[in-house]
Motif scaffolding. Structure first.
Motif, PDB file in Angstrom:
ATOM      1  N   TYR A 165       0.835  -1.205   0.000  1.00  0.00           N
ATOM      2  CA  TYR A 165       0.000   0.000   0.000  1.00  0.00           C
ATOM      3  C   TYR A 165       0.871   1.256   0.000  1.00  0.00           C
ATOM      4  CZ  TYR A 165      -3.317   3.544   1.547  1.00  0.00           C
ATOM      5  OH  TYR A 165      -4.060   4.682   1.650  1.00  0.00           O
ATOM      6  N   ASP A 166       1.930   1.256   0.823  1.00  0.00           N
ATOM      7  CA  ASP A 166       2.832   2.406   0.886  1.00  0.00           C
ATOM      8  C   ASP A 166       3.521   2.658  -0.444  1.00  0.00           C
ATOM      9  OD1 ASP A 166       2.208   2.915   3.515  1.00  0.00           O
ATOM     10  OD2 ASP A 166       3.990   1.898   4.328  1.00  0.00           O
ATOM     11  N   THR A 167       3.980   1.604  -1.093  1.00  0.00           N
ATOM     12  CA  THR A 167       4.657   1.790  -2.382  1.00  0.00           C
ATOM     13  C   THR A 167       3.679   2.290  -3.447  1.00  0.00           C
ATOM     14  OG1 THR A 167       4.362  -0.570  -2.904  1.00  0.00           O
ATOM     15  CG2 THR A 167       6.468   0.096  -1.949  1.00  0.00           C
ATOM     16  N   GLN A 168       2.431   1.815  -3.416  1.00  0.00           N
ATOM     17  CA  GLN A 168       1.441   2.285  -4.387  1.00  0.00           C
ATOM     18  C   GLN A 168       1.145   3.774  -4.193  1.00  0.00           C
ATOM     19  OE1 GLN A 168      -1.977  -0.223  -3.919  1.00  0.00           O
ATOM     20  NE2 GLN A 168      -1.197  -1.822  -5.284  1.00  0.00           N
ATOM     21  N   THR A 169       0.972   4.212  -2.958  1.00  0.00           N
ATOM     22  CA  THR A 169       0.678   5.629  -2.723  1.00  0.00           C
ATOM     23  C   THR A 169       1.877   6.494  -3.084  1.00  0.00           C
ATOM     24  OG1 THR A 169       1.279   5.391  -0.390  1.00  0.00           O
ATOM     25  CG2 THR A 169      -1.067   5.255  -0.941  1.00  0.00           C
ATOM     26  N   ALA A 170       3.085   6.024  -2.825  1.00  0.00           N
ATOM     27  CA  ALA A 170       4.280   6.782  -3.190  1.00  0.00           C
ATOM     28  C   ALA A 170       4.379   6.923  -4.709  1.00  0.00           C
ATOM     29  CB  ALA A 170       5.534   6.109  -2.630  1.00  0.00           C
ATOM     30  N   GLN A 171       4.052   5.856  -5.435  1.00  0.00           N
ATOM     31  CA  GLN A 171       4.090   5.914  -6.897  1.00  0.00           C
ATOM     32  C   GLN A 171       3.027   6.871  -7.432  1.00  0.00           C
ATOM     33  OE1 GLN A 171       3.655   1.841  -8.064  1.00  0.00           O
ATOM     34  NE2 GLN A 171       5.811   1.316  -7.665  1.00  0.00           N
ATOM     35  N   GLN A 172       1.833   6.874  -6.830  1.00  0.00           N
ATOM     36  CA  GLN A 172       0.763   7.778  -7.271  1.00  0.00           C
ATOM     37  C   GLN A 172       1.144   9.230  -7.013  1.00  0.00           C
ATOM     38  OE1 GLN A 172      -2.657   6.398  -5.128  1.00  0.00           O
ATOM     39  NE2 GLN A 172      -3.095   4.733  -6.571  1.00  0.00           N
ATOM     40  N   GLU A 173       1.745   9.515  -5.874  1.00  0.00           N
ATOM     41  CA  GLU A 173       2.158  10.883  -5.571  1.00  0.00           C
ATOM     42  C   GLU A 173       3.251  11.342  -6.521  1.00  0.00           C
ATOM     43  OE1 GLU A 173       3.284  10.897  -1.475  1.00  0.00           O
ATOM     44  OE2 GLU A 173       1.221  10.735  -0.759  1.00  0.00           O
ATOM     45  N   ALA A 174       4.183  10.450  -6.864  1.00  0.00           N
ATOM     46  CA  ALA A 174       5.246  10.802  -7.804  1.00  0.00           C
ATOM     47  C   ALA A 174       4.664  11.093  -9.182  1.00  0.00           C
ATOM     48  CB  ALA A 174       6.274   9.680  -7.880  1.00  0.00           C
ATOM     49  N   ALA A 175       3.672  10.308  -9.594  1.00  0.00           N
ATOM     50  CA  ALA A 175       3.041  10.533 -10.897  1.00  0.00           C
ATOM     51  C   ALA A 175       2.293  11.864 -10.909  1.00  0.00           C
ATOM     52  CB  ALA A 175       2.086   9.391 -11.220  1.00  0.00           C
ATOM     53  N   GLN A 176       1.624  12.202  -9.829  1.00  0.00           N
ATOM     54  CA  GLN A 176       0.903  13.482  -9.747  1.00  0.00           C
ATOM     55  C   GLN A 176       1.876  14.655  -9.751  1.00  0.00           C
ATOM     56  OE1 GLN A 176      -1.515  13.148  -6.264  1.00  0.00           O
ATOM     57  NE2 GLN A 176      -3.094  11.919  -7.259  1.00  0.00           N
ATOM     58  N   ALA A 177       3.020  14.484  -9.106  1.00  0.00           N
ATOM     59  CA  ALA A 177       4.008  15.556  -9.065  1.00  0.00           C
ATOM     60  C   ALA A 177       4.592  15.797 -10.451  1.00  0.00           C
ATOM     61  CB  ALA A 177       5.115  15.220  -8.074  1.00  0.00           C
ATOM     62  N   GLN A 178       4.769  14.750 -11.233  1.00  0.00           N
ATOM     63  CA  GLN A 178       5.296  14.906 -12.583  1.00  0.00           C
ATOM     64  C   GLN A 178       4.272  15.558 -13.497  1.00  0.00           C
ATOM     65  OE1 GLN A 178       6.532  10.999 -13.746  1.00  0.00           O
ATOM     66  NE2 GLN A 178       8.406  11.066 -12.539  1.00  0.00           N
ATOM     67  N   GLU A 179       2.986  15.322 -13.246  1.00  0.00           N
ATOM     68  CA  GLU A 179       1.938  15.879 -14.086  1.00  0.00           C
ATOM     69  C   GLU A 179       1.682  17.352 -13.773  1.00  0.00           C
ATOM     70  OE1 GLU A 179      -1.505  13.472 -13.563  1.00  0.00           O
ATOM     71  OE2 GLU A 179      -0.579  11.695 -14.420  1.00  0.00           O
ATOM     72  N   ALA A 180       2.026  17.807 -12.575  1.00  0.00           N
ATOM     73  CA  ALA A 180       1.747  19.188 -12.184  1.00  0.00           C
ATOM     74  C   ALA A 180       2.555  20.144 -13.043  1.00  0.00           C
ATOM     75  CB  ALA A 180       2.088  19.403 -10.716  1.00  0.00           C
ATOM     76  N   VAL A 181       1.908  21.215 -13.485  1.00  0.00           N
ATOM     77  CA  VAL A 181       2.565  22.215 -14.305  1.00  0.00           C
ATOM     78  C   VAL A 181       2.916  23.392 -13.411  1.00  0.00           C
ATOM     79  CG1 VAL A 181       2.281  23.768 -16.257  1.00  0.00           C
ATOM     80  CG2 VAL A 181       1.244  21.494 -16.304  1.00  0.00           C
TER      81      VAL A 181
END
Length: 164
Positions: A37-53
């Motif tokens: 669960y921790d690794t999944q949430t970390a991956q989702q946060e990293a993906a959101q950070a990359q998408e942020a403009v």
């Protein structure tokens, strides 16, 4: 007969306590699930950070920078006062002394007059205190500036808003 009964009860209790033991694999499964669960949430946060403009920062010369005053953070006491000596109060006044006796207030009033200030003495009926005002202004900014200058001589100077 009592011996056999006690032995049977003891054996039953021993079997009950040993059979309810948690297995190590149950703890391991819970740990792995939490880690996943921790690794999944970390991956989702990293993906959101990359998408942020992020908007580019615009550099402006120092003369175009907006200056923000801090007047809203300056504390002002609001009191209802009556004029005893002086020409009259504006909305904001700089108080340099508070006295219970009128004679003490008049002494400071005279020293301020001699120093060239437009001093005044006012009375707060609610607190039965005489306030010595060094200067009075219509705008808060002017009163703050005057108070800051007067604090060199009178470190406890404060702002009064006349409630009347």
């Amino acid at each position: 007969m009592k011996k056999y009964t006690l032995i049977c009860i003891g054996l039953c209790a021993a079997m009950a306590f040993t059979s309810c033991k948690s297995s190590e694999s149950a703890y391991k499964k819970a740990y792995e699930k939490a880690k996943q669960y921790d690794t999944q949430t970390a991956q989702q946060e990293a993906a959101q950070a990359q998408e942020a403009v992020v908007a580019p920062v615009e550099a402006k010369p120092a003369d175009q920078a907006r200056v923000v005053d801090n007047l809203d953070n300056i504390s002002v006491r609001q009191e209802s006062v009556q004029l005893i000596h002086g020409n009259g109060l504006n909305a904001f006044s700089v108080v340099v002394g508070s006295f219970g006796l009128l004679s003490n207030a008049e002494s400071l009033y005279q020293r301020l007059k001699d120093a060239g200030y437009d001093a005044q003495v006012v009375k707060n009926e609610d607190k039965n205190m005489y306030r010595v005002v060094a200067s009075s202004f219509a705008e808060k900014a002017s009163a703050v500036s005057s108070r800051d200058q007067l604090r060199n001589t009178y470190p406890d100077a404060w702002l009064l808003y006349n409630a009347r």
